[in-house]
Design a protein around this motif. Structure first.
Motif, mmCIF file in Angstrom:
data_model
loop_
_atom_site.group_PDB
_atom_site.id
_atom_site.type_symbol
_atom_site.label_atom_id
_atom_site.label_comp_id
_atom_site.label_asym_id
_atom_site.label_seq_id
_atom_site.Cartn_x
_atom_site.Cartn_y
_atom_site.Cartn_z
ATOM 1 N N MET A 176 0.833 -1.219 0.000
ATOM 2 C CA MET A 176 0.000 0.000 0.000
ATOM 3 C C MET A 176 0.863 1.262 0.000
ATOM 4 S SD MET A 176 -2.857 -1.327 2.757
ATOM 5 C CE MET A 176 -3.576 0.292 3.006
ATOM 6 N N ILE A 177 1.424 1.565 -1.146
ATOM 7 C CA ILE A 177 2.350 2.702 -1.210
ATOM 8 C C ILE A 177 1.824 3.876 -2.041
ATOM 9 C CG2 ILE A 177 4.415 1.267 -0.885
ATOM 10 C CD1 ILE A 177 4.718 2.011 -4.089
ATOM 11 N N SER A 178 0.589 3.743 -2.578
ATOM 12 C CA SER A 178 0.157 4.774 -3.528
ATOM 13 C C SER A 178 -0.920 5.708 -2.982
ATOM 14 C CB SER A 178 -0.373 4.107 -4.801
ATOM 15 O OG SER A 178 -1.502 3.303 -4.510
ATOM 16 N N GLN A 179 -1.282 5.531 -1.734
ATOM 17 C CA GLN A 179 -2.410 6.302 -1.193
ATOM 18 C C GLN A 179 -2.021 6.914 0.160
ATOM 19 O OE1 GLN A 179 -5.422 7.744 -2.369
ATOM 20 N NE2 GLN A 179 -5.826 5.726 -3.215
ATOM 21 N N PRO A 180 -2.047 8.239 0.270
ATOM 22 C CA PRO A 180 -1.737 8.832 1.578
ATOM 23 C C PRO A 180 -2.832 8.549 2.594
ATOM 24 C CG PRO A 180 -2.493 10.514 0.031
ATOM 25 C CD PRO A 180 -2.404 9.232 -0.740
ATOM 26 N N ASP A 181 -2.470 8.485 3.857
ATOM 27 C CA ASP A 181 -3.508 8.349 4.879
ATOM 28 C C ASP A 181 -4.061 9.742 5.179
ATOM 29 O OD1 ASP A 181 -1.523 9.567 6.364
ATOM 30 O OD2 ASP A 181 -1.803 8.301 8.123
ATOM 31 N N ARG A 182 -4.859 9.841 6.208
ATOM 32 C CA ARG A 182 -5.524 11.130 6.466
ATOM 33 C C ARG A 182 -4.535 12.249 6.757
ATOM 34 N NH1 ARG A 182 -8.722 7.194 8.496
ATOM 35 N NH2 ARG A 182 -10.811 7.073 7.609
ATOM 36 N N ARG A 183 -3.359 11.868 7.202
ATOM 37 C CA ARG A 183 -2.345 12.899 7.482
ATOM 38 C C ARG A 183 -1.423 13.142 6.293
ATOM 39 N NH1 ARG A 183 0.840 12.026 12.679
ATOM 40 N NH2 ARG A 183 0.900 9.839 12.065
ATOM 41 N N GLY A 184 -1.735 12.461 5.185
ATOM 42 C CA GLY A 184 -0.941 12.689 3.964
ATOM 43 C C GLY A 184 0.389 11.959 3.956
ATOM 44 N N TRP A 262 -7.623 1.983 -9.317
ATOM 45 C CA TRP A 262 -6.454 2.710 -9.829
ATOM 46 C C TRP A 262 -6.779 4.170 -10.127
ATOM 47 C CZ3 TRP A 262 -6.401 5.033 -14.600
ATOM 48 C CH2 TRP A 262 -7.353 4.627 -15.533
ATOM 49 N N GLN A 263 -8.058 4.459 -10.438
ATOM 50 C CA GLN A 263 -8.418 5.847 -10.735
ATOM 51 C C GLN A 263 -8.222 6.763 -9.523
ATOM 52 O OE1 GLN A 263 -10.291 3.191 -11.518
ATOM 53 N NE2 GLN A 263 -11.269 3.424 -13.520
ATOM 54 N N ARG A 264 -8.239 6.191 -8.331
ATOM 55 C CA ARG A 264 -8.120 7.025 -7.130
ATOM 56 C C ARG A 264 -6.668 7.202 -6.669
ATOM 57 N NH1 ARG A 264 -13.120 4.812 -6.347
ATOM 58 N NH2 ARG A 264 -14.731 6.380 -5.988
ATOM 59 N N ILE A 265 -5.769 6.569 -7.384
ATOM 60 C CA ILE A 265 -4.362 6.688 -6.980
ATOM 61 C C ILE A 265 -3.853 8.103 -7.242
ATOM 62 C CG2 ILE A 265 -2.051 6.014 -7.840
ATOM 63 C CD1 ILE A 265 -3.167 3.140 -7.710
ATOM 64 N N GLU A 266 -3.040 8.581 -6.326
ATOM 65 C CA GLU A 266 -2.484 9.923 -6.492
ATOM 66 C C GLU A 266 -1.088 9.796 -7.089
ATOM 67 O OE1 GLU A 266 -2.876 12.577 -3.261
ATOM 68 O OE2 GLU A 266 -4.872 11.831 -2.725
ATOM 69 N N PRO A 267 -0.947 10.149 -8.390
ATOM 70 C CA PRO A 267 0.334 9.928 -9.078
ATOM 71 C C PRO A 267 1.526 10.620 -8.414
ATOM 72 C CG PRO A 267 -1.392 10.482 -10.654
ATOM 73 C CD PRO A 267 -1.977 10.686 -9.300
ATOM 74 N N VAL A 268 1.300 11.807 -7.860
ATOM 75 C CA VAL A 268 2.421 12.531 -7.230
ATOM 76 C C VAL A 268 2.892 11.774 -5.978
ATOM 77 C CG1 VAL A 268 3.101 14.683 -6.098
ATOM 78 C CG2 VAL A 268 1.660 14.740 -8.152
ATOM 79 N N PHE A 269 1.929 11.257 -5.231
ATOM 80 C CA PHE A 269 2.260 10.491 -4.026
ATOM 81 C C PHE A 269 2.991 9.194 -4.392
ATOM 82 C CE2 PHE A 269 1.449 7.657 -0.451
ATOM 83 C CZ PHE A 269 1.695 8.480 0.631
ATOM 84 N N LEU A 270 2.468 8.524 -5.409
ATOM 85 C CA LEU A 270 3.089 7.286 -5.890
ATOM 86 C C LEU A 270 4.529 7.539 -6.325
ATOM 87 C CD1 LEU A 270 2.865 4.288 -6.862
ATOM 88 C CD2 LEU A 270 1.982 5.171 -9.025
#
Ligand SMILES: [Zn+2]
Length: 297
Positions: A176-184, A262-270
């Protein structure tokens, strides 16, 4: 390696990563539940990528079946490959990422894009980057099965490792490396053992949070998800006395829901996560085995 080549590798990474996540969390894969046809398709895809990267097989196969329950009998299949290093060929870094997920419940497909198509994609990206030169260490790339039902794939690997257990200097686990938690944040556990690495990463990545292996906090620790050594595939390595580094997210709004697509993945975070993982591997490559695991041989 020249800087231009490194930049080119980094530039190409993003597209491949997203494509792999998209494919692994496609409707065809049906949520990749252990023992289903969808999981079989995921294995085919990972095996094809291993073959394309010309990675070596153990016992002439990329796939290794294991029984994890005798009554009723339940079988899982890990997908693994390895790459020989040039300086310490008899010392192994094992990169793990589970490919199984929750499958279908009723009519709902749990796609598992972040959990854990993202980790598998990052593992494949790592294998591709390490293909541009001969790495210092030997690497095993292990896509585990049956993680969701109790870390069974990594337990099976540790119970019967294809190389001597004492030669494994590190487990690098990606989950689980592509999605920030609530604290980003993205979380890294296990780095306190290596203060120089932690300092370097801390100076570069403000979104990276370091955790002690006991987990985030006393109350949260009562939640099994936060029982950090049991949270993902690094657990069995940890219990076998092998140091680990675990890059992973905490529960987020889409965790274990049909919205983990995959549509919800944040590319910058990934992209940040991949950079942090790559910087970690480059640091590991500069350390002698004794600095990573003093009792290795
Ligand atoms: Zn997971």
């Amino acid at each position: 390696m020249p800087v231009a080549a490194l930049l080119l590798i980094a530039f190409c990474a993003q597209a491949d990563l997203l494509t792999d996540i998209q494919k692994l969390s496609d409707t065809d894969m049906q949520g990749r539940k252990t023992g289903t046809a969808g999981a079989g398709l995921a294995r085919e895809l990972i095996s094809e990528r291993f073959a394309h990267l010309r990675l070596d097989r153990f016992n002439n196969s990329y796939q290794q079946a294991f029984v994890y329950s005798s009554w009723p009998e339940k079988t899982g299949i890990n997908v693994l490959a390895w790459r020989r290093g040039c300086t310490y060929p008899n010392h192994y870094i094992v990169v793990t990422a589970h490919y199984d997920h929750l499958g279908i419940q009723g009519r709902k497909i749990f796609h598992g894009a972040d959990d854990n198509a993202s980790g598998v994609a990052a593992m494949l990206e790592l294998a591709a980057r390490l293909n541009h030169f001969c790495p210092v260490y030997s690497y095993i790339f292990l896509a585990t099965d049956a993680e969701e039902s109790g870390l069974h794939g990594s337990k099976a690997f540790i119970a019967k490792p294809p190389v001597p257990p004492g030669s494994i200097v590190m487990n690098l686990n990606l989950d689980m490396i592509s999605q920030p938690d609530r604290r980003g944040k993205l979380y890294l556990t296990g780095a306190r053992r290596y203060p120089a690495l932690a300092a370097q990463l801390d100076a570069t990545f403000s979104t990276l949070q370091f955790l002690h292996h006991r987990g985030p906090g006393r109350i949260a620790r009562d939640n099994p998800r936060y029982n950090w050594p049991n949270a993902s595939d690094h657990g069995p390595f940890h219990r076998a006395g092998i140091p680990y580094l675990f890059f992973g997210g905490q529960e987020h709004a889409y965790y274990h829901t049909v919205q983990d697509t995959w549509q919800r993945i944040e590319p910058v975070f990934l992209d940040m996560a991949m950079q942090a993982i790559w910087q970690t591997v480059q640091w590991l490559e500069q350390q002698p085995p004794q600095a990573l695991r003093p009792d290795s041989h």
